[in-house]
Design a protein around this motif. Structure first.
Motif, PDB file in Angstrom:
ATOM      1  N   HIS A   1      19.421 -45.453  12.416  1.00  9.63           N
ATOM      2  CA  HIS A   1      18.959 -46.445  13.395  1.00  9.63           C
ATOM      3  C   HIS A   1      18.750 -47.813  12.739  1.00  9.63           C
ATOM      4  O   HIS A   1      17.628 -48.294  12.568  1.00  9.63           O
ATOM      5  CB  HIS A   1      17.686 -45.983  14.092  1.00  9.63           C
ATOM      6  CG  HIS A   1      17.407 -46.790  15.329  1.00  9.63           C
ATOM      7  ND1 HIS A   1      18.303 -46.888  16.365  1.00  9.63           N
ATOM      8  CD2 HIS A   1      16.338 -47.555  15.665  1.00  9.63           C
ATOM      9  CE1 HIS A   1      17.802 -47.668  17.297  1.00  9.63           C
ATOM     10  NE2 HIS A   1      16.608 -48.077  16.904  1.00  9.63           N
ATOM     11  N   SER A   2      19.849 -48.429  12.393  1.00 11.32           N
ATOM     12  CA  SER A   2      19.823 -49.744  11.763  1.00 11.32           C
ATOM     13  C   SER A   2      19.379 -50.803  12.767  1.00 11.32           C
ATOM     14  O   SER A   2      19.573 -50.683  13.967  1.00 11.32           O
ATOM     15  CB  SER A   2      21.227 -50.087  11.243  1.00 11.32           C
ATOM     16  OG  SER A   2      21.259 -51.382  10.731  1.00 11.32           O
ATOM     17  N   ALA A   3      18.799 -51.851  12.243  1.00  7.34           N
ATOM     18  CA  ALA A   3      18.358 -52.968  13.090  1.00  7.34           C
ATOM     19  C   ALA A   3      19.414 -54.062  13.161  1.00  7.34           C
ATOM     20  O   ALA A   3      19.108 -55.185  13.586  1.00  7.34           O
ATOM     21  CB  ALA A   3      17.051 -53.535  12.544  1.00  7.34           C
ATOM     22  N   ALA A   4      20.642 -53.745  12.787  1.00  7.86           N
ATOM     23  CA  ALA A   4      21.706 -54.742  12.816  1.00  7.86           C
ATOM     24  C   ALA A   4      22.013 -55.132  14.259  1.00  7.86           C
ATOM     25  O   ALA A   4      21.801 -54.369  15.193  1.00  7.86           O
ATOM     26  CB  ALA A   4      22.963 -54.192  12.143  1.00  7.86           C
TER      27      ALA A   4
ATOM     28  N   ALA B   1      30.083 -40.715  19.670  1.00  7.20           N
ATOM     29  CA  ALA B   1      31.536 -40.719  19.861  1.00  7.20           C
ATOM     30  C   ALA B   1      32.255 -41.168  18.589  1.00  7.20           C
ATOM     31  O   ALA B   1      33.307 -40.621  18.237  1.00  7.20           O
ATOM     32  CB  ALA B   1      31.908 -41.624  21.030  1.00  7.20           C
ATOM     33  N   LEU B   2      31.697 -42.155  17.894  1.00  7.93           N
ATOM     34  CA  LEU B   2      32.297 -42.605  16.628  1.00  7.93           C
ATOM     35  C   LEU B   2      32.258 -41.500  15.579  1.00  7.93           C
ATOM     36  O   LEU B   2      33.232 -41.298  14.842  1.00  7.93           O
ATOM     37  CB  LEU B   2      31.583 -43.842  16.111  1.00  7.93           C
ATOM     38  CG  LEU B   2      31.907 -45.167  16.772  1.00  7.93           C
ATOM     39  CD1 LEU B   2      31.069 -46.276  16.161  1.00  7.93           C
ATOM     40  CD2 LEU B   2      33.376 -45.493  16.645  1.00  7.93           C
ATOM     41  N   ILE B   3      31.149 -40.800  15.501  1.00  4.07           N
ATOM     42  CA  ILE B   3      31.037 -39.720  14.513  1.00  4.07           C
ATOM     43  C   ILE B   3      32.051 -38.625  14.815  1.00  4.07           C
ATOM     44  O   ILE B   3      32.763 -38.148  13.917  1.00  4.07           O
ATOM     45  CB  ILE B   3      29.594 -39.157  14.506  1.00  4.07           C
ATOM     46  CG1 ILE B   3      28.621 -40.216  13.992  1.00  4.07           C
ATOM     47  CG2 ILE B   3      29.507 -37.901  13.643  1.00  4.07           C
ATOM     48  CD1 ILE B   3      27.164 -39.875  14.206  1.00  4.07           C
ATOM     49  N   ILE B   4      32.162 -38.235  16.072  1.00  7.07           N
ATOM     50  CA  ILE B   4      33.114 -37.187  16.459  1.00  7.07           C
ATOM     51  C   ILE B   4      34.549 -37.645  16.222  1.00  7.07           C
ATOM     52  O   ILE B   4      35.369 -36.903  15.674  1.00  7.07           O
ATOM     53  CB  ILE B   4      32.889 -36.785  17.926  1.00  7.07           C
ATOM     54  CG1 ILE B   4      31.546 -36.080  18.073  1.00  7.07           C
ATOM     55  CG2 ILE B   4      34.025 -35.901  18.430  1.00  7.07           C
ATOM     56  CD1 ILE B   4      31.105 -35.879  19.498  1.00  7.07           C
ATOM     57  N   LEU B   5      34.855 -38.885  16.591  1.00  4.93           N
ATOM     58  CA  LEU B   5      36.203 -39.419  16.367  1.00  4.93           C
ATOM     59  C   LEU B   5      36.545 -39.453  14.884  1.00  4.93           C
ATOM     60  O   LEU B   5      37.662 -39.106  14.482  1.00  4.93           O
ATOM     61  CB  LEU B   5      36.312 -40.834  16.957  1.00  4.93           C
ATOM     62  CG  LEU B   5      37.633 -41.554  16.711  1.00  4.93           C
ATOM     63  CD1 LEU B   5      38.749 -40.868  17.478  1.00  4.93           C
ATOM     64  CD2 LEU B   5      37.517 -43.004  17.074  1.00  4.93           C
TER      65      LEU B   5
ATOM     66  N   VAL C   1      34.893 -45.574   7.521  1.00  2.03           N
ATOM     67  CA  VAL C   1      34.256 -46.686   8.243  1.00  2.03           C
ATOM     68  C   VAL C   1      33.705 -46.227   9.584  1.00  2.03           C
ATOM     69  O   VAL C   1      32.565 -46.548   9.950  1.00  2.03           O
ATOM     70  CB  VAL C   1      35.264 -47.854   8.417  1.00  2.03           C
ATOM     71  CG1 VAL C   1      34.734 -48.896   9.362  1.00  2.03           C
ATOM     72  CG2 VAL C   1      35.585 -48.468   7.073  1.00  2.03           C
ATOM     73  N   VAL C   2      34.486 -45.464  10.345  1.00  2.00           N
ATOM     74  CA  VAL C   2      34.052 -45.018  11.669  1.00  2.00           C
ATOM     75  C   VAL C   2      32.823 -44.114  11.561  1.00  2.00           C
ATOM     76  O   VAL C   2      31.847 -44.277  12.298  1.00  2.00           O
ATOM     77  CB  VAL C   2      35.227 -44.317  12.397  1.00  2.00           C
ATOM     78  CG1 VAL C   2      34.757 -43.566  13.610  1.00  2.00           C
ATOM     79  CG2 VAL C   2      36.283 -45.323  12.772  1.00  2.00           C
ATOM     80  N   VAL C   3      32.854 -43.150  10.653  1.00  2.00           N
ATOM     81  CA  VAL C   3      31.708 -42.247  10.496  1.00  2.00           C
ATOM     82  C   VAL C   3      30.488 -43.008   9.975  1.00  2.00           C
ATOM     83  O   VAL C   3      29.356 -42.768  10.415  1.00  2.00           O
ATOM     84  CB  VAL C   3      32.078 -41.067   9.575  1.00  2.00           C
ATOM     85  CG1 VAL C   3      30.857 -40.255   9.193  1.00  2.00           C
ATOM     86  CG2 VAL C   3      33.109 -40.183  10.250  1.00  2.00           C
ATOM     87  N   TYR C   4      30.694 -43.953   9.073  1.00  2.00           N
ATOM     88  CA  TYR C   4      29.577 -44.750   8.544  1.00  2.00           C
ATOM     89  C   TYR C   4      28.877 -45.521   9.664  1.00  2.00           C
ATOM     90  O   TYR C   4      27.640 -45.473   9.775  1.00  2.00           O
ATOM     91  CB  TYR C   4      30.081 -45.722   7.474  1.00  2.00           C
ATOM     92  CG  TYR C   4      29.035 -46.708   7.036  1.00  2.00           C
ATOM     93  CD1 TYR C   4      27.996 -46.316   6.207  1.00  2.00           C
ATOM     94  CD2 TYR C   4      29.073 -48.032   7.473  1.00  2.00           C
ATOM     95  CE1 TYR C   4      27.022 -47.224   5.807  1.00  2.00           C
ATOM     96  CE2 TYR C   4      28.112 -48.935   7.087  1.00  2.00           C
ATOM     97  CZ  TYR C   4      27.089 -48.531   6.256  1.00  2.00           C
ATOM     98  OH  TYR C   4      26.129 -49.430   5.869  1.00  2.00           O
ATOM     99  N   PHE C   5      29.641 -46.225  10.505  1.00  2.00           N
ATOM    100  CA  PHE C   5      29.015 -46.981  11.593  1.00  2.00           C
ATOM    101  C   PHE C   5      28.388 -46.053  12.635  1.00  2.00           C
ATOM    102  O   PHE C   5      27.360 -46.390  13.222  1.00  2.00           O
ATOM    103  CB  PHE C   5      30.019 -47.929  12.254  1.00  2.00           C
ATOM    104  CG  PHE C   5      30.252 -49.172  11.461  1.00  2.00           C
ATOM    105  CD1 PHE C   5      29.224 -50.054  11.219  1.00  2.00           C
ATOM    106  CD2 PHE C   5      31.507 -49.453  10.943  1.00  2.00           C
ATOM    107  CE1 PHE C   5      29.428 -51.207  10.480  1.00  2.00           C
ATOM    108  CE2 PHE C   5      31.721 -50.599  10.208  1.00  2.00           C
ATOM    109  CZ  PHE C   5      30.681 -51.476   9.971  1.00  2.00           C
TER     110      PHE C   5
ATOM    111  N   CYS D   1      24.219 -46.421  13.226  1.00  2.00           N
ATOM    112  CA  CYS D   1      23.657 -46.920  14.474  1.00  2.00           C
ATOM    113  C   CYS D   1      23.017 -45.848  15.353  1.00  2.00           C
ATOM    114  O   CYS D   1      22.420 -46.177  16.377  1.00  2.00           O
ATOM    115  CB  CYS D   1      24.738 -47.647  15.271  1.00  2.00           C
ATOM    116  SG  CYS D   1      25.327 -49.138  14.460  1.00  2.00           S
ATOM    117  N   HIS D   2      23.126 -44.583  15.006  1.00  2.00           N
ATOM    118  CA  HIS D   2      22.520 -43.535  15.826  1.00  2.00           C
ATOM    119  C   HIS D   2      21.007 -43.533  15.605  1.00  2.00           C
ATOM    120  O   HIS D   2      20.529 -43.615  14.479  1.00  2.00           O
ATOM    121  CB  HIS D   2      23.116 -42.172  15.475  1.00  2.00           C
ATOM    122  CG  HIS D   2      22.918 -41.154  16.543  1.00  2.00           C
ATOM    123  ND1 HIS D   2      21.724 -40.503  16.717  1.00  2.00           N
ATOM    124  CD2 HIS D   2      23.761 -40.681  17.494  1.00  2.00           C
ATOM    125  CE1 HIS D   2      21.835 -39.666  17.727  1.00  2.00           C
ATOM    126  NE2 HIS D   2      23.071 -39.751  18.221  1.00  2.00           N
TER     127      HIS D   2
END
Length: 143
Positions: free
Chosen positions: A57-60, A74-78, A43-47, A51-52
């Motif tokens: 670059h999602s429009a959510a 930071a989410l990808i690294i975490l 989940v963390v890597v997906y978000f 969003c990067h």
């Protein structure tokens, strides 16, 4: 004594089918355990990737208001950092469950198909393949 050719072929199919079924059960069990344990990382890597701005670059709404490029990085690294300990936890859970269910003792050797009179041994006699007779049940492994 050795079986006839047709009898050996029939018993070979039975042994191969049984071993394939046990292998499939082990594979499904491992997939389910790893998926559940690694779900936070997924989940963390997906978000982070979603969003990067240089990746998807999602429009959510949450990508525009909460997550910018720095927080996505930071989410990808975490996600990749917490993956290693979670893989160890998932493997420990799988090995513990497989040992409790005696899944590895369900594999049958090919000699069951080739020779007549070979007994199908069960757990009381040391497992289906007689491989646990010499095991010390007092040994504990900590991960």
């Amino acid at each position: 004594e050795p079986r006839s050719a047709w009898c050996c072929l029939a018993w070979t199919l039975v042994v191969v089918t049984m071993n394939s079924l046990v292998f499939f059960i082990n594979l499904v069990l491992m997939f389910v355990i790893f998926t559940v344990v690694l779900l936070p990382t997924i989940v963390v890597v997906y978000f982070g990737f979603q969003c990067h701005s240089r990746v998807l670059h999602s429009a959510a709404r949450y990508c525009r208001s909460i997550l910018d490029d720095n927080s996505s990085s930071a989410l990808i690294i975490l996600g990749f950092i917490i993956m290693s300990p979670l893989i160890v936890v998932a493997m420990a859970i799988y090995c513990s469950l497989a040992r409790r269910l005696h899944l590895f003792m369900c594999f049958q050797p090919y000699s069951r198909a080739v020779y007549k009179g070979v007994k199908w041994r069960w757990y009381e006699e040391g497992g289906l393949c007689s491989c646990v007779k010499g095991w010390n049940t007092q040994v504990k492994a900590w991960v």
